[in-house]
Design a protein around this motif. Structure first.
Motif, PDB file in Angstrom:
ATOM      1  N   THR A 125       0.811  -1.223   0.000  1.00  0.00           N
ATOM      2  CA  THR A 125       0.000   0.000   0.000  1.00  0.00           C
ATOM      3  C   THR A 125       0.843   1.271   0.000  1.00  0.00           C
ATOM      4  OG1 THR A 125      -0.175  -0.076   2.414  1.00  0.00           O
ATOM      5  CG2 THR A 125      -1.979  -1.065   1.140  1.00  0.00           C
ATOM      6  N   PHE A 131      -7.566   4.796  -2.168  1.00  0.00           N
ATOM      7  CA  PHE A 131      -8.318   3.740  -2.828  1.00  0.00           C
ATOM      8  C   PHE A 131      -9.720   4.263  -3.103  1.00  0.00           C
ATOM      9  CE2 PHE A 131      -4.930   1.629  -0.611  1.00  0.00           C
ATOM     10  CZ  PHE A 131      -4.521   0.664  -1.528  1.00  0.00           C
ATOM     11  N   LEU A 137      -9.391  -1.880  -1.755  1.00  0.00           N
ATOM     12  CA  LEU A 137      -8.395  -2.184  -0.734  1.00  0.00           C
ATOM     13  C   LEU A 137      -8.437  -3.656  -0.349  1.00  0.00           C
ATOM     14  CD1 LEU A 137      -6.239  -1.200   1.299  1.00  0.00           C
ATOM     15  CD2 LEU A 137      -8.125  -0.713   2.877  1.00  0.00           C
ATOM     16  N   TYR A 141      -5.392  -6.316  -0.707  1.00  0.00           N
ATOM     17  CA  TYR A 141      -4.931  -7.044   0.470  1.00  0.00           C
ATOM     18  C   TYR A 141      -5.090  -8.550   0.288  1.00  0.00           C
ATOM     19  CZ  TYR A 141      -3.791  -3.352   3.818  1.00  0.00           C
ATOM     20  OH  TYR A 141      -3.178  -2.341   4.499  1.00  0.00           O
TER      21      TYR A 141
END
Length: 177
Positions: A125, A131, A137, A141
């Motif tokens: 990130t 985002f 996000l 992730y």
């Protein structure tokens, strides 16, 4: 973004979940613990948590036999920076977080698995600005966590000794194979 990481009886690290919440609180973690229970987590022997007020009670409400350990490792590490090298071992030995036998302490306090995951997440990130939404996000992730978890091939050091101690300490809760 919040993560829960576990270690099963085979010494495998497992990412138990990934959650997005605007605020972190005991109510949030109660929902997380309930979700984990509903998804099949049967027991938690020891939960290492930060100092969030109500966090231990949230876990104990769903998993009442769990020993909740406040993770003070980082505070102790920071504090030891002010202790001379010759005295560090003696000072650390007197710290209250050594409530468990050495075999279990080595597994709980030296794996730093969640710190490693968090570092990996910061890497992905860091170069991105904002985002567009939470889904973007979560997708980033998720992909990063897939790659990070592929590196979890090495067994946890001293696991056999730790498992023997867990069996002694939690005998009535240990699953029978």
């Amino acid at each position: 973004m919040y993560l829960a990481l576990g270690v099963n009886l085979n010494a495998d690290k497992e990412l138990l979940g990934l959650w997005v919440a605007q605020t972190e609180g005991a109510k949030f973690w109660l929902q997380v613990a309930t979700e984990l229970k509903n998804r099949g987590v049967q027991d938690i022997f020891i939960a290492c948590v930060d100092g969030l007020k109500g966090f231990p009670e949230a876990i104990e409400a769903v998993f009442p036999k769990t020993a909740v350990q406040l993770c003070i490792e980082h505070m102790v590490r920071y504090s030891l920076n002010f202790v001379g090298w010759k005295l560090r071992k003696a000072v650390a030995a007197d710290c209250a977080f050594f409530d468990y036998p050495a075999e279990i302490r080595k597994v709980i306090y030296t794996t730093n698995a969640i710190e490693s995951v968090n570092m990996g997440m910061r890497k992905v990130t860091r170069s991105r600005g904002a985002f567009p939404n939470d889904d973007a996000l979560i997708k980033l992730y998720y992909l990063a966590l897939r790659n990070i978890s592929k590196k979890w091939t090495m067994p946890i050091q001293n696991w056999k000794a730790a498992l023997n101690r867990f069996t002694i300490m939690f005998d009535e809760r240990m699953p029978q194979h």
